[in-house]
Write a protein that holds these residues in place. Sequence first.
Motif, short mmCIF file in Angstrom:
data_model
loop_
_atom_site.label_atom_id
_atom_site.label_comp_id
_atom_site.label_asym_id
_atom_site.label_seq_id
_atom_site.Cartn_x
_atom_site.Cartn_y
_atom_site.Cartn_z
N VAL A 93 -3.13 -5.76 9.56
CA VAL A 93 -1.82 -6.00 10.17
C VAL A 93 -0.83 -6.53 9.13
CG1 VAL A 93 -0.58 -7.53 11.78
CG2 VAL A 93 -2.64 -6.33 12.53
N ASN A 94 -1.28 -7.44 8.29
CA ASN A 94 -0.38 -8.10 7.35
C ASN A 94 -0.41 -7.50 5.95
OD1 ASN A 94 0.61 -10.41 9.08
ND2 ASN A 94 -1.60 -10.67 9.27
N GLN A 95 -1.16 -6.39 5.79
CA GLN A 95 -1.28 -5.74 4.47
C GLN A 95 -1.60 -6.77 3.40
OE1 GLN A 95 2.56 -3.60 4.08
NE2 GLN A 95 1.26 -1.81 3.99
N GLU A 96 -2.54 -7.66 3.71
CA GLU A 96 -2.75 -8.82 2.85
C GLU A 96 -3.22 -8.47 1.44
OE1 GLU A 96 -4.98 -12.02 4.80
OE2 GLU A 96 -4.02 -11.47 6.68
N LEU A 97 -4.10 -7.48 1.31
CA LEU A 97 -4.62 -7.19 -0.03
C LEU A 97 -3.57 -6.48 -0.89
CD1 LEU A 97 -8.33 -6.30 0.78
CD2 LEU A 97 -7.33 -8.51 0.21
N GLU A 98 -2.77 -5.60 -0.26
CA GLU A 98 -1.68 -4.95 -1.01
C GLU A 98 -0.68 -6.00 -1.46
OE1 GLU A 98 -2.85 -3.83 1.84
OE2 GLU A 98 -3.59 -1.83 1.33
N ALA A 99 -0.36 -6.92 -0.55
CA ALA A 99 0.61 -7.98 -0.89
C ALA A 99 0.07 -8.85 -2.03
CB ALA A 99 0.92 -8.84 0.35
#
Length: 301
Positions: free
Chosen positions: A207-213
């Motif tokens: 949901v939060n695109q955490e690894l891309e971020a």
Amino acid sequence: MNNNYHVPVMLEECIDALAIKPNGTYVDVTFGGGGHSREILKHLGPDGRLIAFDQDADAQRNIPDDDRFTFVDQNFRYLKNFCRLHDAIPVDGILADLGVSSYQFDQADRGFSIRFDAELDMRMNQADTLTAKEVVNTCSETDLHRIFGVYGEIQNAKSLAKTIATARLNTPLNTIADLKNAISSLIPRGKENKYLAQVFQALRIEVNQELEALKDFLNQSAEVLGTGGRLVVMSYHSLEDRLVKNFIAKGKFSGEVEKDLYGNDKKPLDAVSRGAITATEDEIKNNNRARSAKLRIAVKK
């Protein structure tokens, strides 16, 4: 200030790791309850500066009243743009505490926690449109398999994806209870909490695109830091820690270090600590979240 917001993990170790210069410029990219930021400000002189990032609107209630402090209500993946905007490049140190704050877990309606029933939400930034509800109801079975397998490191990710895809044909899975009921047959006995935590982690990361971020942030941190500047990152699960570790060691997230014409490693950072620093037994007793925390420190070459 909301004291229940978040007890910072390894606060002293993080502050030591930054090696704060009183007139330096620092960035706290995960402001949250402001615990780290307030401690950094104590170590800064009148000419020091602190810029803090947080995309969660709730965090803004914790902003300190201090002329040396600048708040940026954005995801830390936009680090470089906003440091440039505030004329703050190069910086002397960057701190990232990648944990979801205990405050967010305790807000039942945010849908982060397996302890409450609520809509499947899990957005760190309430202005974003993608929710966990949308992921479980609209992602293809193949995508769900990838999300649970890679982000949740779940053994039976394939059956889990199939079970969800089948369950939603009858009725949409809108709440945490809907999801738990739909997958109840797959949850290992005696390991319910651990399994559900992995399912939730996977959804939250998607949901939060955490690894891309995180990748965007790490790449930019090397560009924003001045020579000798410190990068201090605390992570709470192996996926994040692996990215941080690889980036510090190799300047990239996979593959081997590249060499320049003279055979020197082409990587912007050097590790300061051998391996990851972990919390003391005492701290783990007082704050269970410290158990899985890994702190890594690097210096810009």
